[in-house]
Motif scaffolding. Structure first.
Motif, PDB file in Angstrom:
ATOM      1  N   GLY A   1     -44.544 -30.094   8.114  1.00 51.43           N
ATOM      2  CA  GLY A   1     -44.879 -28.705   7.815  1.00 51.43           C
ATOM      3  C   GLY A   1     -46.358 -28.418   7.957  1.00 51.43           C
ATOM      4  O   GLY A   1     -46.760 -27.378   8.502  1.00 51.43           O
ATOM      5  N   LEU A   2     -47.187 -29.343   7.480  1.00 52.43           N
ATOM      6  CA  LEU A   2     -48.629 -29.158   7.614  1.00 52.43           C
ATOM      7  C   LEU A   2     -49.052 -29.158   9.079  1.00 52.43           C
ATOM      8  O   LEU A   2     -49.922 -28.388   9.491  1.00 52.43           O
ATOM      9  CB  LEU A   2     -49.369 -30.255   6.845  1.00 52.43           C
ATOM     10  CG  LEU A   2     -49.230 -30.203   5.317  1.00 52.43           C
ATOM     11  CD1 LEU A   2     -49.859 -31.442   4.680  1.00 52.43           C
ATOM     12  CD2 LEU A   2     -49.891 -28.943   4.764  1.00 52.43           C
TER      13      LEU A   2
ATOM     14  N   ILE B   1     -43.205 -26.424   2.447  1.00 55.74           N
ATOM     15  CA  ILE B   1     -44.140 -27.490   2.072  1.00 55.74           C
ATOM     16  C   ILE B   1     -44.254 -27.579   0.557  1.00 55.74           C
ATOM     17  O   ILE B   1     -44.251 -28.682  -0.036  1.00 55.74           O
ATOM     18  CB  ILE B   1     -45.516 -27.229   2.713  1.00 55.74           C
ATOM     19  CG1 ILE B   1     -45.414 -27.320   4.247  1.00 55.74           C
ATOM     20  CG2 ILE B   1     -46.550 -28.222   2.200  1.00 55.74           C
ATOM     21  CD1 ILE B   1     -46.683 -26.912   4.954  1.00 55.74           C
TER      22      ILE B   1
ATOM     23  N   SER C   1     -44.992 -22.562   4.549  1.00 53.16           N
ATOM     24  CA  SER C   1     -45.746 -22.943   3.353  1.00 53.16           C
ATOM     25  C   SER C   1     -44.835 -23.075   2.140  1.00 53.16           C
ATOM     26  O   SER C   1     -45.042 -23.931   1.277  1.00 53.16           O
ATOM     27  CB  SER C   1     -46.845 -21.907   3.089  1.00 53.16           C
ATOM     28  OG  SER C   1     -46.280 -20.630   2.830  1.00 53.16           O
TER      29      SER C   1
ATOM     30  N   GLU D   1     -43.198 -32.795   4.374  1.00 52.34           N
ATOM     31  CA  GLU D   1     -44.491 -32.185   4.044  1.00 52.34           C
ATOM     32  C   GLU D   1     -45.476 -32.344   5.200  1.00 52.34           C
ATOM     33  O   GLU D   1     -46.157 -31.392   5.597  1.00 52.34           O
ATOM     34  CB  GLU D   1     -45.058 -32.838   2.781  1.00 52.34           C
ATOM     35  CG  GLU D   1     -46.432 -32.303   2.401  1.00 52.34           C
ATOM     36  CD  GLU D   1     -47.070 -33.109   1.272  1.00 52.34           C
ATOM     37  OE1 GLU D   1     -48.198 -32.739   0.873  1.00 52.34           O
ATOM     38  OE2 GLU D   1     -46.468 -34.092   0.809  1.00 52.34           O
ATOM     39  N   THR D   2     -45.543 -33.545   5.769  1.00 56.32           N
ATOM     40  CA  THR D   2     -46.476 -33.797   6.880  1.00 56.32           C
ATOM     41  C   THR D   2     -46.125 -32.947   8.103  1.00 56.32           C
ATOM     42  O   THR D   2     -46.996 -32.361   8.751  1.00 56.32           O
ATOM     43  CB  THR D   2     -46.449 -35.286   7.256  1.00 56.32           C
ATOM     44  OG1 THR D   2     -46.774 -36.076   6.100  1.00 56.32           O
ATOM     45  CG2 THR D   2     -47.448 -35.575   8.367  1.00 56.32           C
TER      46      THR D   2
ATOM     47  N   GLN E   1     -43.361 -30.773  -1.735  1.00 54.55           N
ATOM     48  CA  GLN E   1     -44.344 -31.379  -2.632  1.00 54.55           C
ATOM     49  C   GLN E   1     -43.830 -31.433  -4.066  1.00 54.55           C
ATOM     50  O   GLN E   1     -44.019 -32.427  -4.769  1.00 54.55           O
ATOM     51  CB  GLN E   1     -45.655 -30.590  -2.558  1.00 54.55           C
ATOM     52  CG  GLN E   1     -46.377 -30.725  -1.225  1.00 54.55           C
ATOM     53  CD  GLN E   1     -47.562 -29.786  -1.105  1.00 54.55           C
ATOM     54  OE1 GLN E   1     -47.618 -28.773  -1.788  1.00 54.55           O
ATOM     55  NE2 GLN E   1     -48.480 -30.122  -0.218  1.00 54.55           N
TER      56      GLN E   1
END
Length: 373
Positions: free
Chosen positions: A219-220, A194, A191, A216-217, A198
């Motif tokens: 990590g999600l 991420i 997190s 980011e993608t 961001q």
């Protein structure tokens, strides 16, 4: 070397026991049933634990000799009822208990009956000294021995089974706790990654911005995968039904193609996801994930990758091939993880096969999973 010495010692002890048994039978024929029961027990002890598989045969053999002695005594007054017969019956009861404790259920029933029944009817060797009623009561009384022995062996077997289940349950709880801890710690770090990606997007542009969005993608997705895995470890039926399968293969291949310079092609038979069982669809997804991971790790110079999932002769065939032939077999599978060896066990548990090896000018992972009718 040590194993050879142990085997030789066991063989020597067995020869001595057999020779002693023959000598005892020659010296006192009335002791043949006792010697047979003693030899069966000695054989089991000498070759333990290998002899666990022999227990029903050892018990059955000793019981057959005892039954033959009883029949011979009734028909031809072959053998008398010596005082040491009680020792013979005690040894037969020990064999019954051992069979009930260690043998598979069906073999335990057969071996226990084969040794227990002759033990109960051995009292009939008294012959004319007993009336019919006395014989019935005598057999019923002597039957308590093998029945109690079978009950004792069964009780030990039940306690062992409960103990094994308790250990498995404790290990499962430990794994769940470790999974929750791992999720919490890794989720915190992911997190943070991420959040950093961001925040960096606000000051970036061009190719860097695209790379940050990919981070980011990814990590999600990692967070979602960890959540899904932890919930599945809790045996949540609803979550188990939502695990990834054949329907998610296009998205998986698309993500791989976006991050790989190779040309990637997916051939997925239409409607296959709805026709195969749930346990197969998740395994198919795992096979493709592992195969593509190996391509990324061991064949980065591959120019093309082909993924084919189809139904052939009531089996689901999964093929992942590439044109790079420099992936040595020994490196397949992720270090520290289950990799293809773990997947092979999973596939074989479903009565399927999984092979990985050279194919044409490249490498291929091929799996076949039978579809139950």
């Amino acid at each position: 070397m040590r194993s050879a010495v142990v085997a030789a010692s066991r063989a020597a002890a067995q020869v001595v026991a057999a020779a002693s048994a023959v000598a005892a039978c020659v010296a006192e024929p009335a002791g043949i049933p006792l010697v047979a029961a003693a030899l069966a027990l000695v054989t089991g002890l000498v070759w333990w634990p290998r002899s666990r598989a022999w227990l029903p045969w050892l018990a059955g053999g000793a019981g057959a000799v005892s039954g033959a002695a009883t029949a011979g005594s009734l028909l031809w007054s072959w053998l008398p009822f010596p005082n040491w017969t009680i020792i013979e019956l005690f040894l037969l009861c020990l064999l019954v208990a051992a069979v009930a404790r260690w043998s598979p259920v069906r073999a335990a029933v057969a071996g226990g009956f084969a040794a227990g029944l002759p033990s109960a009817v051995a009292i009939l060797r008294v012959g004319e000294q007993m009336s019919g009623t006395e014989a019935v009561y005598g057999v019923a009384f002597w039957a308590f021995g093998p029945v109690l022995a079978a009950a004792g062996g069964g009780l030990l077997r039940m306690q062992h089974t409960r103990r094994v289940r308790a250990v498995e349950e404790a290990r499962r709880e430990q794994r769940l706790e470790l999974a929750r801890d791992l999720h919490d710690y890794v989720a915190h770090d992911v997190s943070e990654m991420i959040a950093q990606a961001q925040a960096a997007q606000l000051a970036a542009d061009g190719p860097v911005l695209g790379a940050l969005r990919h981070i980011e993608t990814a990590g999600l997705r990692a967070m979602a995968a960890m959540d899904r895995t932890v919930r599945m470890l809790h045996d949540d039926p609803d979550e188990a039904r939502s695990q990834q399968g054949v329907a998610e293969l296009p998205e998986l291949v698309e993500r791989f193609a976006a991050a790989s310079p190779a040309r990637v092609r997916l051939e997925l038979e239409s409607g296959l996801a709805e026709r195969i069982p749930r346990e197969l669809t998740s395994t198919v997804h795992r096979i493709v994930v592992e195969a593509l991971t190996n391509v990324r790790r061991h064949a980065p110079r591959a120019e093309w990758v082909e993924v084919c999932v189809r139904e052939v002769d009531r089996s689901v065939e999964v093929s992942v091939a590439n044109d790079a032939s420099d992936a040595p077999p020994g490196e397949l599978g992720r270090s520290g993880g289950l990799g293809l060896p773990g997947l092979t066990e999973r596939v074989e548990a479903l009565a399927g096969t999984l092979r990985a090896g050279p194919h044409g000018n490249g490498w291929r992972v091929l799996a076949r999973l039978p579809v139950s009718s």
